[in-house]
Design an enzyme around this catalytic site. Sequence first.
Site, PDB file in Angstrom:
ATOM      1  N   ALA A  13       0.843  -1.211   0.000  1.00  0.00           N
ATOM      2  CA  ALA A  13       0.000   0.000   0.000  1.00  0.00           C
ATOM      3  C   ALA A  13       0.871   1.251   0.000  1.00  0.00           C
ATOM      4  O   ALA A  13       2.091   1.178   0.207  1.00  0.00           O
ATOM      5  CB  ALA A  13      -0.899   0.009   1.236  1.00  0.00           C
ATOM      6  N   TYR A 154       5.682   7.198  18.361  1.00  0.00           N
ATOM      7  CA  TYR A 154       5.863   7.273  16.906  1.00  0.00           C
ATOM      8  C   TYR A 154       7.055   8.174  16.574  1.00  0.00           C
ATOM      9  O   TYR A 154       7.934   7.802  15.784  1.00  0.00           O
ATOM     10  CB  TYR A 154       4.593   7.781  16.204  1.00  0.00           C
ATOM     11  CG  TYR A 154       4.786   7.861  14.698  1.00  0.00           C
ATOM     12  CD1 TYR A 154       4.918   6.696  13.947  1.00  0.00           C
ATOM     13  CD2 TYR A 154       4.888   9.093  14.049  1.00  0.00           C
ATOM     14  CE1 TYR A 154       5.140   6.762  12.581  1.00  0.00           C
ATOM     15  CE2 TYR A 154       5.110   9.166  12.687  1.00  0.00           C
ATOM     16  CZ  TYR A 154       5.235   7.994  11.954  1.00  0.00           C
ATOM     17  OH  TYR A 154       5.478   8.063  10.600  1.00  0.00           O
ATOM     18  N   LYS A 158      10.763   7.284  14.767  1.00  0.00           N
ATOM     19  CA  LYS A 158      11.290   7.945  13.566  1.00  0.00           C
ATOM     20  C   LYS A 158      12.589   8.702  13.885  1.00  0.00           C
ATOM     21  O   LYS A 158      13.468   8.810  13.023  1.00  0.00           O
ATOM     22  CB  LYS A 158      10.228   8.856  12.947  1.00  0.00           C
ATOM     23  CG  LYS A 158       9.080   8.060  12.299  1.00  0.00           C
ATOM     24  CD  LYS A 158       9.582   7.135  11.178  1.00  0.00           C
ATOM     25  CE  LYS A 158       8.489   6.369  10.474  1.00  0.00           C
ATOM     26  NZ  LYS A 158       8.982   5.555   9.344  1.00  0.00           N
ATOM     27  N   PRO A 184       9.112  12.393   4.884  1.00  0.00           N
ATOM     28  CA  PRO A 184       7.936  13.138   4.418  1.00  0.00           C
ATOM     29  C   PRO A 184       7.133  13.746   5.562  1.00  0.00           C
ATOM     30  O   PRO A 184       7.125  13.231   6.680  1.00  0.00           O
ATOM     31  CB  PRO A 184       7.085  12.068   3.716  1.00  0.00           C
ATOM     32  CG  PRO A 184       7.894  10.811   3.704  1.00  0.00           C
ATOM     33  CD  PRO A 184       8.889  10.936   4.805  1.00  0.00           C
ATOM     34  N   VAL A 187       1.352  12.683   4.179  1.00  0.00           N
ATOM     35  CA  VAL A 187       1.119  11.994   2.907  1.00  0.00           C
ATOM     36  C   VAL A 187      -0.236  11.299   3.011  1.00  0.00           C
ATOM     37  O   VAL A 187      -0.466  10.544   3.956  1.00  0.00           O
ATOM     38  CB  VAL A 187       2.200  10.924   2.609  1.00  0.00           C
ATOM     39  CG1 VAL A 187       2.043  10.405   1.179  1.00  0.00           C
ATOM     40  CG2 VAL A 187       3.602  11.463   2.838  1.00  0.00           C
TER      41      VAL A 187
HETATM   42  C1  8X3 Z   1       3.881  10.922   9.090  1.00  0.00           C
HETATM   43  C2  8X3 Z   1       3.861  12.379   9.349  1.00  0.00           C
HETATM   44  O1  8X3 Z   1       3.235  14.268  10.921  1.00  0.00           O
HETATM   45  O2  8X3 Z   1       1.693  12.394  10.778  1.00  0.00           O
HETATM   46  O3  8X3 Z   1       5.092  10.325   9.377  1.00  0.00           O
HETATM   47  O4  8X3 Z   1       3.762  12.173  11.946  1.00  0.00           O
HETATM   48  S1  8X3 Z   1       3.117  12.780  10.818  1.00  0.00           S
END
Ligand code: 8X3
Length: 253
Positions: A13, A154, A158, A184, A187
């Site tokens: 996906a 999260y 990252k 990014p 998205v």
């Molecule tokens: C996705 C962008 O801003 O939703 O990695 O964390 S955000």
Amino acid sequence: MNRKIALITGATAGIGHETAILLAQNNYNLILTGRRKERLDSLKTKLELDFGCQTLLLNFDIRIRKSTENALNSVPDEWKAIDVLINNAGLAAGLGPVNSADVDDWDTMIDTNVKGLLYVTRIVSPWMVERQSGHIINLSSIAGKEAYPNGSVYCGTKHAVAAITKAMRIELMPQGIKVSSIAPGAVDTEFSLVRFRGDREKADQVYKGFSPLVAKDIAETILFVITRPAHVNIDDLLIMPTNQASARDFNRK
Ligand code: 8X3
């Protein structure tokens, strides 16, 4: 094989799927990994029919170390000459403060975004070292550069990807291997639908009132990064929608 080989994780996906299509159009043969077998099968059929792309499918859950190792160790020798590894598989699960967020969500994000990326890289990078050639693209995020409330884990995963990428770049430079991070902003993929456990209304709110990036924007960026001349390595790319200037600043109409 006279086409180059790319391995894309999470190809069922979003960014992974679009990147598979674009790379198939641009003369790559592809190793595609993902959990959803039917989606992998239909993508393979499309890529073979439309672009004459040879495709090897690996159906496993990247969170499970043994499954990941077994799948990658089953790759036939002629497919091990991987030119580009795209560590794309990743997700956000839930959005909540550290005092009440779901611990299972934390495990899912850490296991997928950090440990899964490492499991795959640990197996594929020695194949590149052996050939003294290759390019590893890690999909990071604006969340790897900024931390925002309710996104502690999260953002943590990252940030980890960003740190791992920087160290990999230094470690693999003497081995002739390029390493790049692509980060990014918003998205419009299944990302928010997954984060909000299928709540379409909440997911749609994220992209309301401005034009978010689409998966193809990132696929095109990946193609650009992997087609630079041999002496050029793009270390780190932050790519945002025009109307998003930070993790939390949007110009919504
Ligand atoms: C996705 C962008 O801003 O939703 O990695 O964390 S955000």
